[in-house]
Structure formats: C-alpha cells, structure tokens
Design a protein around this motif. Structure first.
Motif, PDB file in Angstrom:
ATOM      1  N   GLY A 144       0.811  -1.210   0.000  1.00 38.41           N
ATOM      2  CA  GLY A 144       0.000   0.000   0.000  1.00 38.41           C
ATOM      3  C   GLY A 144       0.846   1.262   0.000  1.00 38.41           C
ATOM      4  N   ALA A 145       1.900   1.293   0.814  1.00 41.29           N
ATOM      5  CA  ALA A 145       2.758   2.480   0.881  1.00 41.29           C
ATOM      6  C   ALA A 145       3.509   2.693  -0.425  1.00 41.29           C
ATOM      7  CB  ALA A 145       3.732   2.347   2.047  1.00 41.29           C
ATOM      8  N   LEU A 146       4.086   1.618  -0.987  1.00 42.80           N
ATOM      9  CA  LEU A 146       4.841   1.760  -2.235  1.00 42.80           C
ATOM     10  C   LEU A 146       3.932   2.141  -3.394  1.00 42.80           C
ATOM     11  CD1 LEU A 146       7.321  -1.274  -2.005  1.00 42.80           C
ATOM     12  CD2 LEU A 146       7.837   1.154  -1.701  1.00 42.80           C
ATOM     13  N   GLN A 147       2.782   1.502  -3.490  1.00 43.28           N
ATOM     14  CA  GLN A 147       1.866   1.833  -4.578  1.00 43.28           C
ATOM     15  C   GLN A 147       1.320   3.252  -4.434  1.00 43.28           C
ATOM     16  OE1 GLN A 147      -1.185  -1.101  -5.173  1.00 43.28           O
ATOM     17  NE2 GLN A 147       0.274  -2.777  -5.427  1.00 43.28           N
ATOM     18  N   MET A 148       1.092   3.691  -3.230  1.00 37.20           N
ATOM     19  CA  MET A 148       0.623   5.054  -3.019  1.00 37.20           C
ATOM     20  C   MET A 148       1.639   6.070  -3.547  1.00 37.20           C
ATOM     21  SD  MET A 148      -0.231   6.935   0.596  1.00 37.20           S
ATOM     22  CE  MET A 148       1.481   6.729   1.127  1.00 37.20           C
ATOM     23  N   LEU A 149       2.915   5.887  -3.209  1.00 35.32           N
ATOM     24  CA  LEU A 149       3.960   6.820  -3.650  1.00 35.32           C
ATOM     25  C   LEU A 149       4.190   6.742  -5.157  1.00 35.32           C
ATOM     26  CD1 LEU A 149       6.529   6.325  -0.739  1.00 35.32           C
ATOM     27  CD2 LEU A 149       4.943   8.225  -1.060  1.00 35.32           C
ATOM     28  N   VAL A 150       4.322   5.520  -5.675  1.00 30.93           N
ATOM     29  CA  VAL A 150       4.619   5.357  -7.102  1.00 30.93           C
ATOM     30  C   VAL A 150       3.469   5.846  -7.965  1.00 30.93           C
ATOM     31  CG1 VAL A 150       5.038   3.642  -8.904  1.00 30.93           C
ATOM     32  CG2 VAL A 150       6.241   3.473  -6.721  1.00 30.93           C
ATOM     33  N   CYS A 151       2.247   5.467  -7.622  1.00 33.84           N
ATOM     34  CA  CYS A 151       1.088   5.873  -8.421  1.00 33.84           C
ATOM     35  C   CYS A 151       0.864   7.380  -8.354  1.00 33.84           C
ATOM     36  CB  CYS A 151      -0.159   5.129  -7.950  1.00 33.84           C
ATOM     37  SG  CYS A 151      -0.094   3.354  -8.246  1.00 33.84           S
TER      38      CYS A 151
ATOM     39  N   SER B 212       9.138 -14.607  -0.349  1.00 34.99           N
ATOM     40  CA  SER B 212       9.689 -13.410   0.277  1.00 34.99           C
ATOM     41  C   SER B 212       8.846 -12.217  -0.162  1.00 34.99           C
ATOM     42  CB  SER B 212      11.155 -13.201  -0.114  1.00 34.99           C
ATOM     43  OG  SER B 212      11.271 -12.856  -1.480  1.00 34.99           O
ATOM     44  N   MET B 213       9.100 -11.075   0.451  1.00 36.17           N
ATOM     45  CA  MET B 213       8.337  -9.877   0.110  1.00 36.17           C
ATOM     46  C   MET B 213       8.834  -9.184  -1.153  1.00 36.17           C
ATOM     47  SD  MET B 213       7.609  -8.102   3.800  1.00 36.17           S
ATOM     48  CE  MET B 213       6.827  -9.015   5.127  1.00 36.17           C
ATOM     49  N   TRP B 214       9.956  -9.650  -1.704  1.00 34.05           N
ATOM     50  CA  TRP B 214      10.541  -8.978  -2.853  1.00 34.05           C
ATOM     51  C   TRP B 214       9.644  -8.952  -4.086  1.00 34.05           C
ATOM     52  CZ3 TRP B 214      14.104  -5.531  -2.776  1.00 34.05           C
ATOM     53  CH2 TRP B 214      15.081  -5.541  -1.785  1.00 34.05           C
ATOM     54  N   PRO B 215       8.942 -10.027  -4.436  1.00 30.70           N
ATOM     55  CA  PRO B 215       8.072  -9.938  -5.626  1.00 30.70           C
ATOM     56  C   PRO B 215       7.037  -8.825  -5.535  1.00 30.70           C
ATOM     57  CG  PRO B 215       8.385 -12.223  -5.019  1.00 30.70           C
ATOM     58  CD  PRO B 215       8.994 -11.408  -3.918  1.00 30.70           C
ATOM     59  N   MET B 216       6.348  -8.709  -4.415  1.00 25.62           N
ATOM     60  CA  MET B 216       5.342  -7.659  -4.274  1.00 25.62           C
ATOM     61  C   MET B 216       5.994  -6.278  -4.225  1.00 25.62           C
ATOM     62  SD  MET B 216       2.670  -9.394  -4.472  1.00 25.62           S
ATOM     63  CE  MET B 216       1.677  -7.916  -4.411  1.00 25.62           C
ATOM     64  N   ALA B 217       7.171  -6.166  -3.598  1.00 28.34           N
ATOM     65  CA  ALA B 217       7.858  -4.884  -3.540  1.00 28.34           C
ATOM     66  C   ALA B 217       8.306  -4.440  -4.926  1.00 28.34           C
ATOM     67  CB  ALA B 217       9.052  -4.976  -2.592  1.00 28.34           C
ATOM     68  N   ILE B 218       8.888  -5.349  -5.703  1.00 34.93           N
ATOM     69  CA  ILE B 218       9.364  -4.997  -7.046  1.00 34.93           C
ATOM     70  C   ILE B 218       8.200  -4.626  -7.956  1.00 34.93           C
ATOM     71  CG2 ILE B 218      10.493  -5.919  -9.102  1.00 34.93           C
ATOM     72  CD1 ILE B 218      12.264  -7.576  -7.249  1.00 34.93           C
ATOM     73  N   LEU B 219       7.110  -5.404  -7.911  1.00 30.99           N
ATOM     74  CA  LEU B 219       5.944  -5.105  -8.742  1.00 30.99           C
ATOM     75  C   LEU B 219       5.325  -3.754  -8.363  1.00 30.99           C
ATOM     76  CD1 LEU B 219       4.182  -8.586  -8.950  1.00 30.99           C
ATOM     77  CD2 LEU B 219       5.494  -7.428 -10.726  1.00 30.99           C
ATOM     78  N   SER B 220       5.319  -3.431  -7.086  1.00 31.42           N
ATOM     79  CA  SER B 220       4.755  -2.145  -6.650  1.00 31.42           C
ATOM     80  C   SER B 220       5.637  -0.980  -7.088  1.00 31.42           C
ATOM     81  CB  SER B 220       4.589  -2.133  -5.128  1.00 31.42           C
ATOM     82  OG  SER B 220       3.713  -3.157  -4.701  1.00 31.42           O
ATOM     83  N   ILE B 221       6.947  -1.153  -7.040  1.00 35.38           N
ATOM     84  CA  ILE B 221       7.867  -0.071  -7.398  1.00 35.38           C
ATOM     85  C   ILE B 221       7.828   0.219  -8.897  1.00 35.38           C
ATOM     86  CG2 ILE B 221      10.310   0.565  -7.523  1.00 35.38           C
ATOM     87  CD1 ILE B 221      10.705  -0.907  -4.882  1.00 35.38           C
ATOM     88  N   ILE B 222       7.746  -0.817  -9.724  1.00 35.84           N
ATOM     89  CA  ILE B 222       7.745  -0.606 -11.171  1.00 35.84           C
ATOM     90  C   ILE B 222       6.350  -0.297 -11.708  1.00 35.84           C
ATOM     91  CG2 ILE B 222       9.741  -2.107 -11.442  1.00 35.84           C
ATOM     92  CD1 ILE B 222       7.882  -4.283 -12.465  1.00 35.84           C
TER      93      ILE B 222
END
Length: 334
Positions: A111-118, A181-191
């Motif tokens: 939620g935090a990463l998608q909020m910032l990126v979007c 791990s949390m990396w897949p969701m983190a990477i998808l949210s950042i890109i």
C-alpha cells in the motif's frame, strides 16, 4: 353601472380564492411527491443495507453458537448457549496470528509503495508532455483491461529465476529465487505493475488534472523547483487522495489470493489460511469431534472469515473521512 362595479370585487375575490385553492393543491401535491420519493429512497437504502449486513450478522451470530445450538432447529439468530469455542479453536488450531502479522506487513508495504509510485506516475501523466506519453498511458490502461492470469506463468518464472539483464548470473553464477519473500510484491509495486496499480495511476491522473496549474506556476515564479513544488504544494493538497489509494491497495492486498498463492507457497497468509488452515483441523477430527460437512466445520470457517475482515472494518472506521473525500475528488463517482 353600480351592479357592474359591485360585481368586480366579488369576481376578484373569487379569482383570489381560486388561486389560493390551486396553490394549496399544488403545494400538497409537491409535498406528497417529495414524501413519496423520500420514502422510496429510504426503503432502497434499507434494502441495500440489509443485503450487505445480513450475511455478516448471520456469521457473527453463528460464531458464538455452540454445537447444540447449530443442530437445534429452533435456534435462528440468538444463540441459546453463547460460547467462545469457535474463536478459541481458530486461534489454537490455525496459525492465525502468524498469518495476520505476515499479511499486515505485505499489505502495508504494498500500500505504501503503490501510493507513492502511483502518485508520482499520475502526476507526470497529468502535468508533463513527453515523447511516448500516449504509449505509457495506453500501457497503464492495458494493465487494467488485461487479466493477470494471462501473464501468471511469466511472473512466476521471472521471480523463480530472478535476474537483471544477466548481471546476477555474471556476478553470482546463477539466478536468485525470490519466491516466499516480500521482494516480488515490492518490485511489482515499485515498477508500477502491482495489484490494481493501473487503476490507482488512472485515479491519480484524473485527480491531478483537476488541480489548477496556477498553483505550480506561482511556485515556479517564486523560484521553487519541480521536486520542491511537488513536495511542498502538490503532496499536501493530495493527502486525502493518497490515503484513498493506500486504503484501496491495503484492502485488496489483504484479501488477495491470486498473487499470494503464486508467490507465497510457504509463507503463511490470511487468504491461504482461510482455504488451507482447516485441513489440519480436519485431520484432528477425533480430538475435536469434527467431520467434513458438519455444521460446526462451516461455522469455524465463518468465524475465521470474520476475524480476517475485522482489521479492514477498523481501518475504514478511522480513515472514513479521508476515503470519502478522496472518492469525491477522484472523479470515479457520478
């Protein structure tokens, strides 16, 4: 002449009485019409509220029922022997607390990463003209239209054998496995390719297009740069909209089973616990006296589903103001 003069006030009085009668009749019809539509609106709202709340109330009632209440045909909504057995069983025989903490961490991070990126991508699409802007916007729309099942295998293979242009293989001699791990969701949210990211970008773009450009132009005249203007002016006035995006992302990720089942086969989450958590409970049927298909089995599932949605209800109660403001300003209503 005197007769005509005497009849004129009578005619005027009769006309005035007729007008008052018609006016009163019109007001009565207007009041009746407003009352009728007000009643219809309230009946519609009550009916919708009943359809939404009735299943939750039934689940809540059943979660406090004992085994005797479940097989008693005379017990409908109010348990005759209220008990905490169902909640105790869920906490004791499932990894609910562990799943709760894992789900919260992943949902909050996404939620935090998608909020910032979007927010940044939506602002760029709304304010700047650059080469390929139409292509970028088309890709954003396609992420909404194309179902994620079509590229599920590609995502799974990518994060099972993760590499960046062959650099990982050159350095370490092989790819890296990022599953569980949390990396897949983190990477998808950042890109910008995370769960529902395209919808969030579109919402932020529509919101920023409604903000007057004079605010930024005045800041540029005062000597403020692009990033400072974005941080000092745009972000504060977009706070309610950003909270709305965060709540949407958090809630959808909280109940997501598609990405969770694909990326987290070993990591315990609430969505997988609801589907798999009672398989172990069935194996302990001799201990608890449970068999598949018995009413108590469904009741335990309902109890766990209530525990899963309770944090979302609490989050909505605290963020209701920002959520309503964000939806009103987003342009997705009306």
């Amino acid at each position: 002449m005197s007769g005509v003069q005497a009849g004129a006030p009578i005619a005027a009085k009769g006309k005035r009485l007729l007008n008052e009668k018609l006016r009163n009749k019109y007001f009565k019809l207007f009041f009746v019409n407003r009352l009728f539509w007000a009643i219809m609106r309230y009946l519609l709202l009550i009916g919708l509220a009943f359809l939404i709340l009735y299943p939750l109330l039934v689940k809540l009632s059943n979660s406090f029922m004992s085994a005797q209440d479940l097989i008693d045909g005379t017990v409908r909504f109010v348990p005759r022997q209220a008990t905490w057995f169902n909640y105790e069983t869920v906490f004791k025989h499932t990894s609910f607390l562990k799943s709760l903490s894992n789900t919260f961490l992943i949902s909050f991070m996404s939620g935090a990463l998608q909020m910032l990126v979007c927010t940044m991508v939506g602002y760029g699409l709304a304010r700047f003209n650059f080469k390929g802007k139409g292509i970028v916007f088309t890709l954003v729309v396609l992420t909404i239209l194309i179902p994620p099942q079509t590229y599920m295998i590609s995502l799974y293979m990518k994060f099972s054998f993760f590499d960046i242009f062959g650099l990982m293989s050159a350095i370490s001699g092989g790819s890296i496995r990022l599953m569980d791990s949390m990396w897949p969701m983190a990477i998808l949210s950042i890109i910008g390719f995370g769960f529902k990211n395209g919808l969030y970008i579109l919402i932020m773009r529509q919101y920023f297009k409604g903000i007057p450009k004079e605010l930024e132009e005045a800041a540029y005249v005062d000597g403020s740069g692009l990033f400072r203007t974005f941080a000092r002016i745009i972000l504060p006035i977009s706070f309610s909209m950003m909270i709305t995006i965060f709540i949407f992302s958090f809630a959808w990720q909280w109940t997501d089973s598609f990405y969770s089942s694909m990326f987290f086969s070993q990591l315990k989450l609430l969505s997988s616990s609801l589907l798999m958590g009672f398989e172990g409970l069935m194996l302990e049927g001799n201990t608890l006296g449970l068999k598949p298909g018995q009413p108590l089995t469904a009741t335990l599932t309902n109890t766990m589903s209530l525990l899963i949605i309770t944090p979302l209800i609490i989050l909505y109660l605290f963020a209701q103001k920002y959520l309503v403001e964000g939806i009103e300003h987003s342009g997705i209503v009306g």
